[in-house]
Structures are given as C-alpha cells and as structure tokens.
Design an enzyme around this catalytic site. Structure first.
Site, PDB file in Angstrom:
ATOM      1  CB  SER A 139     -46.009  20.875 -47.588  1.00 37.60           C
ATOM      2  OG  SER A 139     -47.278  21.511 -47.451  1.00 37.60           O
ATOM      3  CE1 TYR A 152     -45.653  20.420 -41.917  1.00 41.48           C
ATOM      4  CE2 TYR A 152     -46.568  22.072 -43.389  1.00 41.48           C
ATOM      5  CZ  TYR A 152     -46.253  20.921 -43.222  1.00 41.48           C
ATOM      6  OH  TYR A 152     -46.550  20.104 -43.948  1.00 41.48           O
TER       7      TYR A 152
END
Length: 248
Positions: A139, A152
């Site tokens: 990400s 996350y």
C-alpha cells in the site's frame, strides 16, 4: 511477467482490486482462479466472467491454506502466478481504555501472516514451473502511515520489506517478485473509501496497474501513489504525513 499464458491465483478476488485484476487477467487469456472466504461472492464474479474458477480460502486460517494448496496441486498443476491480494483494513483507537487487540490480531493474521503462509504453501508448486511470479500487494500507506489505521499500515510496511527480501533471495532463479502498492482506491476495503473524493476510481487504477504489469516493473506503482512512495526520498515526508492525516 508476460501479460498472458499463465494460470493465476488471486486471493481476495471476490471484490475490489482483486476482482478487477482477476477480470483483466482473464480477459487477456490467462486461466484465473479467484479465492475468498464466501462461495456466493466468488460465484457472482465467475458468473459475470465465465471461465474464471473459484476456491474458498481463508488466508487467516492455517488449515484452509493447507487444504487450498492440496486442491490447487490437483486441479491447477500449472499454477505459475500467485497474487497475494487478500487484506483487511480497520481503524483502531489505541488511546481507548481498555484497548482491544481483536482487530490488530486479525489484520496481522490476514495481511501479513496470510501472505507469508500462502506463499510458503504454494512455493513447491511454483518452483516446478519453468517460470513463476509472486505478486504481493502492499500500500502507499506502507511508506507514509495513516495514524487511524496503525496495524494495517504496519503490515503493509512489513509486506514491502518482505517483498524486497524475497526478490533478492530469488534473484537468478525463474521466480520473480512483483510488489503492487496501491494508493487509496474506491473500493469497500474500509467504510467511506468507495465514495471518498480522495480515492482513485477503481477502473482507472486497474487499467494503470495492468499497464505496469505489461512494463514488467518490479514495483507496480501508479502515478497517484508515487507521492507516498517517494515522500521520504524527496524530503517531503512531514508534509505528506500531514496530508494523509488531515481531518476528513
């Protein structure tokens, strides 16, 4: 990674980025297997794109991974591309008293351990192919974290580091490692993402990402994520961190 002629497993293939990639790989003539926890969701994708195969798999479950590896060796012995896309994203408030670890543990089990365990389980099969590709999905938040989703972001930073090490270990072998690092994309990964003006439209993201696969880049980076990826190198980390963490 050449654009066609593969047998590809896409985890988290029932929705969002996983579904978009699976459909595009399928449209290019690859044999595609989508994996996810809910058969009905997978069936809906397969009905919309006849020829896509399905596999029920929970990457957070060791037994499910082991069963999937046995099944794939039997049904798809020519599997040569693994796309580790399955992931979850949840907000956490570590100032809460008490702080509940449930979400953090689930995120680590899915995003990090799931990727490592599934890759390990399928490596014997991938090594039997003339050439193979392991795709990891990190990400943009691996490089500049969003404070509201600390675990996350940490798992995605770990995936980035792991991908670099894996690529070096397989250097000189027929196995390549490609890291895909999305920006915010209009999916249902987390509440509000699909409608957020900050999110890149899904179809635009998929189109640009497929072009990066065609270019055979080891890091698959759309233009929109480069601000995050290179913030520290460009001396803009504090500025970009402030942008990422500005009130929404």
């Amino acid at each position: 990674m050449q654009p066609t002629g593969h047998t590809i497993l896409v985890t988290g293939g029932g929705s969002g980025i996983g579904r978009g990639l699976a459909e595009q790989f399928h449209a290019r003539g690859n044999r595609v297997v989508i994996a996810g926890r809910r058969q009905e969701t997978l069936d809906a994708v397969a009905a919309a794109a006849p020829g896509i195969d399905t596999l029920v798999l929970d990457v957070a479950d060791r037994a499910s991974i082991a069963a999937a590896a046995v099944s794939l060796a039997r049904t798809h012995p020519d599997l040569d591309v693994l796309v580790n896309n399955a992931g979850i994203m949840r907000e956490e408030d570590m100032t809460a008293d008490p702080y509940d670890l449930t979400d953090a543990e689930a995120i680590v089990a899915t995003n990090l351990l799931g990727t490592i365990r599934l890759t390990a389980a399928l490596l014997p099969q991938l090594k039997r192919q003339p050439s193979a590709t392991i795709v990891t999905v990190s990400s943009g938040l691996a490089f500049v974290p969003m404070a509201a989703t600390p675990t996350y972001c940490a798992t995605k930073a770990a995936i980035h580091s792991w991908s670099q090490s894996l690529r070096e270990q397989f250097r000189g072998t027929p196995i390549e490692v490609i890291e895909v690092a999305p920006p915010a994309v209009a999916t249902d990964l987390m509440q509000g993402h699909a409608a957020s003006p900050r999110s890149m439209p899904l179809q635009e993201y998929i189109a640009e990402t497929m072009a990066q696969f065609d270019a055979q880049a080891p890091e698959n980076l759309v233009e929109r994520v480069k601000m995050l990826r290179f913030a520290e190198r460009e001396g803009r980390y504090a500025e970009v961190f402030g942008m990422v963490n500005a009130p929404r």
